[in-house]
Design an enzyme around this catalytic site. Structure first.
Site, PDB file in Angstrom:
ATOM      1  N   GLY A   1      60.510  72.056  44.331  1.00  0.00           N
ATOM      2  CA  GLY A   1      61.478  72.535  45.338  1.00  0.00           C
ATOM      3  C   GLY A   1      60.872  72.857  46.708  1.00  0.00           C
ATOM      4  N   CYS A   2      59.720  72.258  46.545  1.00  0.00           N
ATOM      5  CA  CYS A   2      58.854  72.526  47.787  1.00  0.00           C
ATOM      6  C   CYS A   2      58.355  71.035  48.125  1.00  0.00           C
ATOM      7  CB  CYS A   2      57.493  72.962  47.638  1.00  0.00           C
ATOM      8  SG  CYS A   2      57.661  74.895  47.385  1.00  0.00           S
TER       9      CYS A   2
END
Length: 134
Positions: free
Chosen positions: A50-51
């Protein structure tokens, strides 16, 4: 909620900044202080999804309180993650669930500089912490 001592120090140091340049410099310094994770910890298992940047996170509970360590390949993210760690390290599982990430970065005067992708990435780190603590 009472802040951990390191988090209070971070608030104090960012409170003295008069503008974004000073905050950015201080943010980089916090990132440089982040202890490097071992190569053994920089595995897919520890990678936070998610980064946009690569972020690795490990955590363990010591005497009922969480201690996290993290690293990132991006300098700005390293600083933001370092500031997240000082906010959450030493908390119980219950306290960790109550951390208000937007409010923390607002208190530091950094919320306006958080792009949506950086905000999402930091939220992903906090979610991963909560999963580990779950």
């Amino acid at each position: 909620m009472i802040l951990p001592a390191d988090a209070q120090r971070a608030l104090d140091s960012f409170g003295h900044c008069t503008g974004w340049e000073q905050r950015a410099r201080l943010l980089m310094q916090w990132g440089q202080r982040l202890p490097e994770l071992s190569e053994a910890d920089k595995t897919e298992t520890h990678r936070v999804h998610g980064c946009e940047s690569q972020v690795w996170l490990v955590g363990e509970r010591v005497d009922g309180h969480w201690q996290f360590a993290a690293s990132s390949d991006a300098r700005l993210i390293r600083g933001l993650v370092a500031l997240l760690l000082v906010r959450v390290n030493g908390l119980s599982t219950e306290q960790l669930q109550q951390v208000d990430l937007p409010e923390w970065f607002n208190q530091l005067g950094l919320s306006r500089q958080l792009s949506p992708s950086r905000s999402n990435g930091l939220n992903a780190v906090l979610l991963r912490m909560r999963e580990l603590a779950g």
